[in-house]
Design a protein around this motif. Structure first.
Motif, mmCIF file in Angstrom:
data_model
loop_
_atom_site.group_PDB
_atom_site.id
_atom_site.type_symbol
_atom_site.label_atom_id
_atom_site.label_comp_id
_atom_site.label_asym_id
_atom_site.label_seq_id
_atom_site.Cartn_x
_atom_site.Cartn_y
_atom_site.Cartn_z
ATOM 1 N N PHE A 179 10.533 43.490 81.281
ATOM 2 C CA PHE A 179 11.966 43.211 81.210
ATOM 3 C C PHE A 179 12.561 43.842 79.961
ATOM 4 O O PHE A 179 11.853 44.148 78.999
ATOM 5 N N SER A 180 13.881 44.003 79.984
ATOM 6 C CA SER A 180 14.615 44.520 78.831
ATOM 7 C C SER A 180 15.174 43.338 78.047
ATOM 8 O O SER A 180 16.016 42.590 78.546
ATOM 9 N N TRP A 181 14.708 43.169 76.797
ATOM 10 C CA TRP A 181 15.109 42.040 75.953
ATOM 11 C C TRP A 181 16.003 42.546 74.821
ATOM 12 O O TRP A 181 15.679 43.516 74.143
ATOM 13 N N THR A 182 17.124 41.851 74.613
ATOM 14 C CA THR A 182 18.090 42.243 73.590
ATOM 15 C C THR A 182 18.387 41.061 72.681
ATOM 16 O O THR A 182 18.616 39.944 73.154
ATOM 17 N N GLN A 183 18.377 41.307 71.376
ATOM 18 C CA GLN A 183 18.703 40.249 70.420
ATOM 19 C C GLN A 183 20.211 40.113 70.305
ATOM 20 O O GLN A 183 20.941 41.092 70.183
ATOM 21 N N TYR A 184 20.679 38.864 70.329
ATOM 22 C CA TYR A 184 22.093 38.548 70.141
ATOM 23 C C TYR A 184 22.234 37.610 68.937
ATOM 24 O O TYR A 184 21.283 36.924 68.554
ATOM 25 N N PRO A 185 23.435 37.573 68.341
ATOM 26 C CA PRO A 185 23.639 36.682 67.187
ATOM 27 C C PRO A 185 23.605 35.217 67.589
ATOM 28 O O PRO A 185 23.795 34.867 68.746
ATOM 29 N N SER A 186 23.366 34.376 66.597
ATOM 30 C CA SER A 186 23.314 32.927 66.792
ATOM 31 C C SER A 186 24.188 32.253 65.751
ATOM 32 O O SER A 186 24.424 32.794 64.674
ATOM 33 N N ILE A 187 24.663 31.051 66.079
ATOM 34 C CA ILE A 187 25.415 30.283 65.087
ATOM 35 C C ILE A 187 24.491 29.678 64.038
ATOM 36 O O ILE A 187 24.947 29.182 63.010
ATOM 37 N N LEU A 188 23.177 29.719 64.284
ATOM 38 C CA LEU A 188 22.199 29.226 63.326
ATOM 39 C C LEU A 188 21.675 30.415 62.528
ATOM 40 O O LEU A 188 21.178 31.384 63.100
ATOM 41 N N SER A 189 21.761 30.360 61.211
ATOM 42 C CA SER A 189 21.462 31.526 60.382
ATOM 43 C C SER A 189 20.002 31.956 60.467
ATOM 44 O O SER A 189 19.690 33.133 60.252
ATOM 45 N N ASP A 190 19.095 31.022 60.758
ATOM 46 C CA ASP A 190 17.674 31.359 60.793
ATOM 47 C C ASP A 190 17.141 31.517 62.214
ATOM 48 O O ASP A 190 15.939 31.602 62.438
ATOM 49 N N ASP A 191 18.043 31.554 63.192
ATOM 50 C CA ASP A 191 17.647 31.585 64.594
ATOM 51 C C ASP A 191 17.626 33.017 65.118
ATOM 52 O O ASP A 191 18.607 33.744 65.005
ATOM 53 N N CYS A 192 16.491 33.428 65.701
ATOM 54 C CA CYS A 192 16.368 34.745 66.319
ATOM 55 C C CYS A 192 16.234 34.550 67.822
ATOM 56 O O CYS A 192 15.295 33.883 68.279
ATOM 57 N N VAL A 193 17.189 35.094 68.591
ATOM 58 C CA VAL A 193 17.205 34.851 70.034
ATOM 59 C C VAL A 193 17.294 36.176 70.794
ATOM 60 O O VAL A 193 18.106 37.038 70.466
ATOM 61 N N PHE A 194 16.410 36.337 71.796
ATOM 62 C CA PHE A 194 16.374 37.508 72.657
ATOM 63 C C PHE A 194 16.666 37.088 74.094
ATOM 64 O O PHE A 194 16.145 36.073 74.574
ATOM 65 N N TYR A 195 17.489 37.889 74.787
ATOM 66 C CA TYR A 195 17.855 37.617 76.173
ATOM 67 C C TYR A 195 17.339 38.728 77.083
ATOM 68 O O TYR A 195 17.318 39.908 76.698
ATOM 69 N N ALA A 196 16.973 38.350 78.316
ATOM 70 C CA ALA A 196 16.639 39.309 79.367
ATOM 71 C C ALA A 196 17.472 38.968 80.597
ATOM 72 O O ALA A 196 17.432 37.836 81.087
ATOM 73 N N ILE A 197 18.260 39.941 81.069
ATOM 74 C CA ILE A 197 19.054 39.738 82.281
ATOM 75 C C ILE A 197 18.162 40.051 83.481
ATOM 76 O O ILE A 197 17.618 41.155 83.602
ATOM 77 N N LEU A 198 18.012 39.077 84.381
ATOM 78 C CA LEU A 198 17.079 39.192 85.494
ATOM 79 C C LEU A 198 17.777 39.482 86.818
ATOM 80 O O LEU A 198 17.154 39.967 87.758
ATOM 81 N N GLY A 199 19.047 39.141 86.937
ATOM 82 C CA GLY A 199 19.778 39.321 88.186
ATOM 83 C C GLY A 199 21.255 39.099 87.977
ATOM 84 O O GLY A 199 21.730 38.985 86.835
ATOM 85 N N ASP A 200 22.001 39.014 89.094
ATOM 86 C CA ASP A 200 23.455 38.889 89.014
ATOM 87 C C ASP A 200 23.873 37.667 88.205
ATOM 88 O O ASP A 200 24.786 37.726 87.390
ATOM 89 N N LYS A 201 23.226 36.538 88.447
ATOM 90 C CA LYS A 201 23.523 35.309 87.703
ATOM 91 C C LYS A 201 22.238 34.689 87.168
ATOM 92 O O LYS A 201 22.097 33.462 87.119
ATOM 93 N N SER A 202 21.332 35.523 86.765
ATOM 94 C CA SER A 202 20.029 35.037 86.309
ATOM 95 C C SER A 202 19.651 35.719 85.002
ATOM 96 O O SER A 202 19.708 36.941 84.890
#
Length: 333
Positions: free
Chosen positions: A119-142
């Motif tokens: 999968f393609s994982w992309t890091q996005y910003p967080s409201i928590l300064s120490d939080d590292c979050v990566f997202y993977a888009i799997l489908g139209d609404k997934s």
């Protein structure tokens, strides 16, 4: 930016993690005259017990149900095990019925997409300064995400990337999970040249006198958090602010990278004292006024020097650097 799930994460981080809900077997059937039944997702099933153990997290996670009104996906939160450093909060989410663009609400990616485990994982910003979050888009609404918080951000991202392939193996179309190097090293038996050394002998009286605002007499104690370790503390003499106490820690079974506050953290500087390479850690353990330095004595034993300064960030490591040559001269061997 409206990353609403992160508000729930911040609240969940303050609670004690409890057990996951149990996934119900079988296939849901639609009621005549109604649309298809949407099976509830339990995000706690995205990591199994053996994966969690090898990653260093407690087996039981806290399952949080989907809440579309708050743009909250199903998610699960796990704490690290008691003997694992750095302490961290792991959060994994997965949805098959939520628009990612609505969910992310215009947030700008922090990184280029990375191909991990199919999968393609992309890091996005967080409201928590120490939080590292990566997202993977799997489908139209997934989509799915993996986030780690509580350590410094760079460390959180390293931990999140280690979890991603394990989660991906449980997602539709994901690749098989690779083997995991278990979190935390095997415990070493105490031994080597530090085993019978008194930490208070690491500074002689005339050397202590060279350290400004430090008591001439050190106090020896044993550590309640680092197994087999002992330390000597020379208290500061200039009141609550200013110079902090000077401490020398001996770890006869502590590898150099396993001191609390230094685990998983790269030294910002190397201080060479007669060929001995000390790693320097300003803001040790996330404390702005504390500085530490560590030195390997053997593969399974090490020394740590800790001090700091309150009221002037530029002086945080001054006494540590001044004391390193003095301590080095008294090391056994």
């Amino acid at each position: 930016m409206r990353l609403k799930w992160q508000v729930a994460v911040a609240s969940a981080a303050l609670t004690v993690v409890s057990g996951c809900t149990v996934a119900v077997g079988g296939t849901a059937s639609p009621v005549p005259g109604q649309g298809p039944v949407v099976t509830a997702i339990d995000a706690c099933t995205l990591l199994d017990e053996s994966q969690l153990d090898a990653l260093g997290y407690e087996a039981n996670g806290r399952s949080v149900k989907e809440n579309k009104d708050r743009l909250q996906t199903p998610m699960c939160l796990w704490n690290t095990k008691d003997d694992v450093e750095p302490r961290a909060l792991l959060n994994v989410g997965y949805t098959t019925d939520l628009d990612f663009n609505e969910y992310i609400a215009g947030a700008v990616p922090k990184s280029e997409p990375q191909q991990i485990a199919g999968f393609s994982w992309t890091q996005y910003p967080s409201i928590l300064s120490d939080d590292c979050v990566f997202y993977a888009i799997l489908g139209d609404k997934s989509f799915a995400y993996v986030s780690v918080s509580e350590p410094p951000l760079a460390t959180s991202c390293e931990l999140a990337k280690k979890v991603i392939p394990q989660v991906a193996a449980h997602l539709p179309g994901g690749q098989d999970a690779p083997p995991i190097t278990p979190a935390g090293p095997a415990k070493a038996e105490p031994g080597g040249p530090l085993l019978s050394v008194d930490p208070c002998t690491m500074l002689k009286p005339d050397q202590v006198a060279q350290l400004k605002n430090i008591s001439p007499t050190g106090k020896k104690d044993t550590s309640s958090t680092v197994e087999n370790a002992s330390y000597c503390l020379w208290d500061d003499t200039d009141g609550d602010d200013g110079q902090k106490a000077f401490e020398v820690w001996l770890g006869p079974s502590t590898p150099v990278g396993q001191w609390p506050g230094a685990k998983g953290v790269t030294p910002t500087e190397t201080v060479d004292v007669g060929g001995k390479k000390w790693g320097l850690f300003p803001n040790m353990g996330g404390l702005r006024v504390t500085c530490g330095a560590t030195l390997a004595v053997t593969d399974t034993s090490s020394v740590q020097v800790v001090s700091g300064f309150i009221g002037d960030d530029a002086k945080t490591c001054d006494l540590v650097k001044q004391g390193l040559p003095l301590v080095t001269a008294n090391l056994p061997g």
